[in-house]
Design a protein around this motif. Sequence first.
Motif, mmCIF file in Angstrom:
data_model
loop_
_atom_site.group_PDB
_atom_site.id
_atom_site.type_symbol
_atom_site.label_atom_id
_atom_site.label_comp_id
_atom_site.label_asym_id
_atom_site.label_seq_id
_atom_site.Cartn_x
_atom_site.Cartn_y
_atom_site.Cartn_z
ATOM 1 N N THR A 159 0.807 -1.227 0.000
ATOM 2 C CA THR A 159 0.000 0.000 0.000
ATOM 3 C C THR A 159 0.833 1.266 0.000
ATOM 4 O O THR A 159 0.287 2.367 0.122
ATOM 5 N N ASP A 199 -6.122 3.654 2.780
ATOM 6 C CA ASP A 199 -6.914 2.786 1.907
ATOM 7 C C ASP A 199 -8.297 2.495 2.492
ATOM 8 O O ASP A 199 -8.887 1.458 2.229
ATOM 9 N N GLY A 252 -4.328 -0.129 -3.164
ATOM 10 C CA GLY A 252 -5.015 1.041 -2.636
ATOM 11 C C GLY A 252 -6.380 0.646 -2.139
ATOM 12 O O GLY A 252 -6.551 -0.417 -1.538
#
Length: 456
Positions: A159, A199, A252
């Motif tokens: 991420t 996220d 994401g």
Amino acid sequence: MLAISTSAFAGGNTKITAKPTPQYIEQTNSLIVKYATPQNATIQSEQISTLRAQALTSTGQHFGLSLRTARTTATGAQVMKLDKKVSLSEAASIAAELKKADPSIEYAEPDQFLHILATPNDTYYSRQWDLYESTGGLRADTAWASSTGTGVVVAVIDTGYRPHADLAANIVAGYDFISDTTVANDGGGRDSSPLDPGDWTAANECYSGSPASNSSWHGTHVAGTIAAITNNAKGVAGIAYGAKVQPVRALGKCGGLTSDIADAITWASGGTVTGVPANATPARVINMSLGGSGTCSTTLQRAITSARSRNTVVVVAAGNENTNASSSNPANCSGVVTVAATDRYGSRAPYSNYGSIVTVAAPGGDMSSAATDGILSTLNSGTTTPGTDNYAYYQGTSMATPHVAAAVALILAKAPTLTPDQVKSILTSTARSFPGTCSGCGAGIVDATAAVAAAK
């Protein structure tokens, strides 16, 4: 892959586990002997030498060995070499006997080995059972005397990262490969900033019926396990704290596309991706704590095969569905090191996937009984957008995978020319037996100390 249980803190109360006892060499083949200056000027140097030689001979005969003078120290003492190694207690007895046989000796003592103190001074190190506990740990603490991963770059395809104070100094330039602006959640598509904006998702955002979720800061947690700054008197210790982490953002909101992940693998390993600047610091190790269901896609397999051709070791999570890992990709891709998760007691964590495709296992934690039985690492306090630095316990094969990626960094720092297949062979041949029950967990629990020792 991350299992959902977490426990975050910036300090506060938690169960403390005793720090490990360092392993020291308890033998020597050397004594330090300091002779006093003769007070009787009528005694000739030849006589002194003869008397001292006789004392050395008689003492050696008494213990079944021989002694010889090797050199003089800066303080005027003599270093005496024995013809074999003895225990420190026996060396002390030899020193005492020699002093008794030669009254001109001011003092005599064992020439003891001292060592790097590999127990870090990081505030929360005592809570990182996964690094040092003899039952379920990685044995990283006893590997550090031989390797800390210096010179090795580990790409974390995840991420992105937060510039955590306990991690930022060990970060090298990465890239953001998320092409979908909604998934990216940072206002744009692909760019040179792999910073994690969060996220978090709203209910039904990922699919009909999907729950709302807070930001995971998953890549920051994984990166901290690999290379958190160590011996800085704060936070946690990284397993390969001499290595560098290259954050490569491909996940994401709701996850990440296979096409983006494949490009991230190619770029991280030093391959060419159209429209993206060349990677100035290609990674020797790629960590992918991610996965999905189904067979390994041709796209991912070709990216992995390409990375291996550039001598990059690809380490992936087995998955958290408590099922056979053959149905989880990229765990089922060819040429990867697939990692199952164990708990604090060396058994398979209840969520961990398993099966014949699993290469090895590593600590992933099980927080069902205690939060502190998870894996502690760097995180961020923000529930959606970034907040302040903190630390948290997570569990999952996502947490087990960076343990292995970091162990690979320790190996490659010791033996940089090893191929991915040779590294995999070292991991499996040196893995230790499971102290608990872990059917379908590969060759055993990765043993960082034994793996580094086997690296040539």
